[in-house]
Design an enzyme around this catalytic site. Structure first.
Site, mmCIF file in Angstrom:
data_model
loop_
_atom_site.group_PDB
_atom_site.id
_atom_site.type_symbol
_atom_site.label_atom_id
_atom_site.label_comp_id
_atom_site.label_asym_id
_atom_site.label_seq_id
_atom_site.Cartn_x
_atom_site.Cartn_y
_atom_site.Cartn_z
ATOM 1 N N ASP A 147 0.609 -1.005 -0.299
ATOM 2 C CA ASP A 147 0.018 -0.003 0.117
ATOM 3 C C ASP A 147 0.755 1.406 0.204
ATOM 4 O OD1 ASP A 147 -1.839 1.967 0.594
ATOM 5 O OD2 ASP A 147 -1.516 1.651 2.570
ATOM 6 N N HIS A 168 -4.910 -17.473 -3.643
ATOM 7 C CA HIS A 168 -5.393 -16.073 -2.969
ATOM 8 C C HIS A 168 -7.037 -17.209 -2.032
ATOM 9 C CE1 HIS A 168 -7.842 -16.260 -6.207
ATOM 10 N NE2 HIS A 168 -8.644 -15.231 -5.897
ATOM 11 N N ASP A 169 -6.954 -18.454 -3.094
ATOM 12 C CA ASP A 169 -8.458 -19.152 -1.989
ATOM 13 C C ASP A 169 -7.907 -20.239 -1.339
ATOM 14 O OD1 ASP A 169 -10.357 -17.799 -3.941
ATOM 15 O OD2 ASP A 169 -10.042 -19.186 -5.203
ATOM 16 N N GLU A 204 -8.799 -21.901 -14.507
ATOM 17 C CA GLU A 204 -9.096 -22.404 -13.228
ATOM 18 C C GLU A 204 -10.456 -23.018 -13.969
ATOM 19 O OE1 GLU A 204 -10.637 -20.941 -8.526
ATOM 20 O OE2 GLU A 204 -11.895 -19.827 -10.510
ATOM 21 N N ASN A 217 -0.769 4.376 -0.257
ATOM 22 C CA ASN A 217 -1.201 5.694 -0.489
ATOM 23 C C ASN A 217 -2.354 5.578 1.166
ATOM 24 O OD1 ASN A 217 -3.360 4.288 -0.532
ATOM 25 N ND2 ASN A 217 -4.565 5.497 -1.852
ATOM 26 N N ASP A 263 -1.724 -1.673 -3.721
ATOM 27 C CA ASP A 263 -1.884 -0.608 -4.930
ATOM 28 C C ASP A 263 -1.270 -1.115 -6.068
ATOM 29 O OD1 ASP A 263 0.038 1.069 -3.912
ATOM 30 O OD2 ASP A 263 -1.415 2.242 -2.335
ATOM 31 N N ASP A 304 -3.747 4.031 2.475
ATOM 32 C CA ASP A 304 -5.374 3.963 2.698
ATOM 33 C C ASP A 304 -5.602 2.133 3.301
ATOM 34 O OD1 ASP A 304 -4.875 2.213 0.457
ATOM 35 O OD2 ASP A 304 -6.643 3.319 -0.487
HETATM 36 O O1 ISL Z 1 -13.145 -20.820 -3.344
HETATM 37 C C1 ISL Z 1 -13.130 -21.711 -2.730
HETATM 38 C C2 ISL Z 1 -13.206 -22.666 -2.405
HETATM 39 O O2 ISL Z 1 -14.155 -22.245 -1.157
HETATM 40 C C3 ISL Z 1 -13.186 -22.323 -4.431
HETATM 41 O O3 ISL Z 1 -14.540 -22.773 -4.460
HETATM 42 C C4 ISL Z 1 -13.876 -21.074 -5.545
HETATM 43 O O4 ISL Z 1 -14.800 -20.633 -4.718
HETATM 44 C C5 ISL Z 1 -13.369 -21.495 -7.264
HETATM 45 O O5 ISL Z 1 -12.125 -22.308 -6.601
HETATM 46 C C6 ISL Z 1 -13.218 -20.615 -7.452
HETATM 47 O O6 ISL Z 1 -12.764 -19.120 -7.341
HETATM 48 C C7 ISL Z 1 -12.348 -17.988 -8.028
HETATM 49 O O7 ISL Z 1 -14.333 -17.831 -8.189
HETATM 50 C C8 ISL Z 1 -14.585 -16.892 -7.261
HETATM 51 C C9 ISL Z 1 -13.757 -16.393 -6.451
HETATM 52 O O8 ISL Z 1 -14.358 -15.845 -5.240
HETATM 53 C C10 ISL Z 1 -12.563 -16.593 -6.085
HETATM 54 O O9 ISL Z 1 -11.557 -16.054 -5.125
HETATM 55 C C11 ISL Z 1 -11.849 -17.198 -7.680
HETATM 56 O O10 ISL Z 1 -10.410 -17.320 -7.740
HETATM 57 C C12 ISL Z 1 -15.709 -16.339 -7.588
HETATM 58 O O11 ISL Z 1 -15.216 -15.158 -8.297
HETATM 59 CA CA CA Z 2 -3.471 2.108 -1.191
#
Ligand code: ISL
Ligand code: CA
Length: 563
Positions: free
Chosen positions: A27, A337-338, A265, A29, A35, A31
């Protein structure tokens, strides 16, 4: 192996991709939200790590219901993250470091605040009505089918104004786009071309195998006592998916001369179909993200924890290595990130954190495919010590919690599931240094920084040649020069050993042998594998053992030999 492609088309086979979750990266700025300028500022760090491609999670205009996976303008940047000019600068400056940028393409659904949806919901005869999936109630007034949303509740949301339901596989602020409509498809391809013309090198395509819905949207299987049925297995990998992906390839990628790549994906994709999709002869996608291996410790739904079983992991990854060996191509990942942080999930995030982080990196990167590193993985970042539901921000977690409470369920068990698998584990801010808020922000971070940033951080590791960071640097560098690592055939050794992950890669008369002790105990084995000419390539303990078929490995020790 697909060596029939020209060399310039396969640059991504010797590349490593680094995923940035911009909101949590840097980050500038104050907030509390990362970014685009923060990414520009850290290009030196990324070049030092040696990655070739940056995949940015969505930074488009968005109400941020699902942290940007709900897009209201595909051709603009959300002011939270910066401006289009910032992105142009990022593309240009990244190029100076030989780094390419790929964007997250989220076109299974848009935001309900996208002008397309605003029009679509305005009346039944609006020209964009058919760009989304609208259905009347059933005769008895009930919803069009019984499917549950990925984010809890029904997939159907009632629209008072036009007296119909719209479909949303994810949150109700993420209505599904109707890919049956050719004008919608045209609009998506135009938008993709606009980004490629701007200089991005390709796309990671969000849940792209959900775009072709099962005809008739029939009810899914419903377990007794459950409020909803499961539509997911019905509607993933739908009947027109191949056709849509080939059309996209034709309209967007085929006419281009410059280098690009695509990764789709694909939750619920099977290896046979993934082989077809990633076979260049079929002109669809370069790679897919499959989910089989990250489901091996989940039982009935993602919150239901099963004990980790190395045999299952070996069986799954080994199968994909073989299946996609001849014609297709694998993507290799532990984290995104999931997913929860891999050292906490399948390594040891206390006593053996560094050793197990290095072992996990070695095992993954020596498979055949393109490896992905998720921000902080190169530091061995861990899960967050969540203790309270109020510490979570992710709608998936919060919606599930609300549902458990509403049904009088076991909230303590739910909390355990969130601690183990909650997506916010991956989303805590990048740990740049040991200062307050880890050098991520001068304001208050949108999600708390992990308290262990005092000893797990980039500043410390960049200065320490023995760190996880430098170990990843070596893995990433090796892939660019070592043809056996990039292209060699894969063979699993000791397939029924529940502590040792061992395999070879071979190309012509050269080979690599990877031996990993995936446990807290020292182990001894006798290998039916003997060569006199073995040289050590990588090892995670200070002193590397010389190769011996009477194998003895210390806790979480990994060694790679070459012949
Ligand atoms: O995160 C999961 C397990 O709980 C997956 O079911 C996930 O939701 C799925 O792989 C789809 O993910 C993608 O689309 C979603 C978004 O929330 C996720 O961050 C993204 O990676 C909806 O756009
Ligand atoms: Ca920022």
């Amino acid at each position: 192996m697909a060596e029939n492609q020209p060399e310039n088309a396969v640059w991504w086979k010797t590349s490593t991709v680094y995923q940035i979750y911009p909101r949590s990266f840097a980050d500038t700025n104050g907030d509390g939200i990362g970014d685009v300028r923060g990414i520009i500022d850290r290009l030196g760090y990324l070049a030092h790590l040696g990655v070739d491609v940056l995949w940015l999670s969505p930074i488009y205009k968005s109400p941020q219901d699902d942290n940007g996976y709900d897009i209201s303008d595909y051709q603009d940047i959300d002011p939270l993250f910066g401006t289009l000019a910032d992105v142009d600068e990022l593309i240009t400056k990244a190029k100076e470091h030989n780094i390419r940028i790929i964007m997250d393409l989220v076109v299974n659904h848009s935001s309900d605040e996208h002008p397309w949806f605003v029009e679509s919901r305005s009346s039944k005869d609006n020209p964009k009505r058919d760009w989304y999936i609208w259905r009347p109630a059933r005769e008895d007034g009930s919803r069009p089918n019984n499917w549950s949303s990925f984010f809890s509740g029904s997939v159907w949301e009632w629209d008072e104004h036009t007296q119909e339901y719209f479909l949303h596989l994810f949150s109700k602020k993420q209505p599904d786009l109707n890919w049956e409509n050719p004008e919608l498809r045209r609009a998506v391809y135009d938008m993709m071309n606009w980004w490629l013309d701007r200089g991005v090198a390709g796309f990671r395509m969000d849940v792209i195998n959900l775009i072709s819905k099962v005809p008739g949207l029939p009810d899914g299987e419903q377990e007794p006592g459950h409020e909803f049925g499961n539509g997911f297995p019905l509607t993933a990998n739908g009947p027109r998916l191949t056709e849509f992906l080939q059309e996209m390839h034709r309209e967007v990628f085929a006419p281009r001369k410059e280098a690009f790549f695509t990764v789709g994906e694909c939750p619920g994709i099977r290896a046979e179909y993934a082989t077809e999709v990633t076979n260049p002869d079929n002109a669809m996608l370069d790679m897919v993200f499959q989910f089989e291996h990250v489901g091996i410790d989940q039982g009935n739904g993602k919150w239901d924890e099963l004990p980790f079983d190395l045999l299952k992991l070996k069986e799954s990854l080994g199968y994909w290595q073989t299946q996609l060996g001849e014609a297709g191509w694998n993507s290799l990942y532990w984290n995104n990130h999931d997913q929860p942080r891999i050292v906490s999930r399948w390594g040891n995030d206390t006593e053996y954190r560094e050793l197990s982080a290095k072992l996990l990196g070695t095992v993954l990167h020596f498979h055949r495919g393109t490896p992905y590193v998720y921000q902080g993985e190169e530091l061995g970042m861990t899960n967050f010590p969540f203790t309270d539901i109020n510490q979570f921000q992710d709608l998936e977690t919060l919606n599930h919690y609300r549902e458990v409470v509403a049904h009088g369920g076991d909230t303590a068990a739910a909390m355990n599931g969130f601690r183990k698998f909650g997506r916010d584990n991956a989303r805590t801010p990048m740990q740049w240094d040991g200062s307050v808020d880890a050098g991520f922000s001068k304001g208050t971070p949108w999600l708390a920084v992990n308290p262990n940033h005092e000893h797990i951080n980039a500043a410390q590791q960049v200065g320490d040649p023995r760190s996880v960071f430098h170990y990843y640097r070596r893995l990433i560098a090796l892939r660019k020069t070592d043809r056996v690592m990039a292209f060699g055939d894969f063979e699993m050794l000791l397939p029924s050993d529940s502590q040792v992950y061992a395999f070879t890669r071979t190309l012509g008369d050269e080979g690599l042998l990877v031996l990993a002790n995936w446990s807290n105990e020292a182990i001894e084995r006798t290998l039916e594998f003997a060569r006199a000419d073995m040289v050590t390539v990588m090892h995670n303990y200070e002193d590397a053992p010389a190769f011996d078929s009477a194998l003895s490995l210390r806790p979480w020790e990994v060694v790679v030999y070459r012949w």
